[in-house]
Design a protein around this motif. Structure first.
Motif, PDB file in Angstrom:
ATOM      1  N   TYR A  84       0.834  -1.198   0.000  1.00 19.35           N
ATOM      2  CA  TYR A  84       0.000   0.000   0.000  1.00 19.35           C
ATOM      3  C   TYR A  84       0.870   1.250   0.000  1.00 19.35           C
ATOM      4  O   TYR A  84       1.959   1.242   0.589  1.00 19.35           O
ATOM      5  CB  TYR A  84      -0.890   0.018   1.247  1.00 19.35           C
ATOM      6  N   CYS A 124       1.094  -2.052  -6.457  1.00 20.10           N
ATOM      7  CA  CYS A 124       1.675  -0.845  -5.872  1.00 20.10           C
ATOM      8  C   CYS A 124       3.189  -0.857  -6.131  1.00 20.10           C
ATOM      9  O   CYS A 124       3.834  -1.893  -5.996  1.00 20.10           O
ATOM     10  CB  CYS A 124       1.388  -0.834  -4.365  1.00 20.10           C
ATOM     11  N   ARG A 128       0.049   3.538  -6.794  1.00 18.04           N
ATOM     12  CA  ARG A 128      -0.716   2.367  -7.231  1.00 18.04           C
ATOM     13  C   ARG A 128      -0.742   2.351  -8.759  1.00 18.04           C
ATOM     14  O   ARG A 128      -0.599   3.386  -9.406  1.00 18.04           O
ATOM     15  CB  ARG A 128      -2.147   2.437  -6.700  1.00 18.04           C
TER      16      ARG A 128
END
Length: 108
Positions: free
Chosen positions: A14, A59, A83
């Motif tokens: 992330y 990501c 991303r």
């Protein structure tokens, strides 16, 4: 960096979140070494997908530090970046690659 991006097929990453990696497979050892030598210090992270090899979304990871162990393994300190969506899949020297496009968040 949107063409032939090296892909680490492993877990979910992330943006802004640290993602420490223990790299022991020869293909990924080569991939990490190349990412450092070329100066990009980046690669994509996607989870595995049984139909396509890896997911359609992932990501980018930015390498912050690498600790090389005497036996060739390494501990890689990375943090999530942008991303992306996979446009085209490929392969290079045993590891996956992809052409990608970055995703933009809708501004609030």
């Amino acid at each position: 960096l949107t063409k032939n991006v090296p892909m680490f097929v492993c877990t979910m990453a992330y943006p802004t979140v640290p993602c420490p990696l223990h790299v022991f497979e020869p293909r990924y050892r080569l991939m990490i070494r190349r990412s450092i030598e070329t100066g990009t210090k980046q690669f994509g992270m996607c989870i595995s997908d049984s139909q396509n090899g890896f997911a359609d979304y992932g990501c980018m990871l930015q390498i912050r530090n690498v600790h090389f162990l005497p036996d060739g393994r390494s501990v890689v300190d990375t943090v999530g970046g942008k991303r992306f969506r996979v446009l085209r899949r490929g392969m290079k020297d045993g590891y996956c690659t992809a052409d990608i496009e970055y995703l933009e968040d809708v501004k609030v």
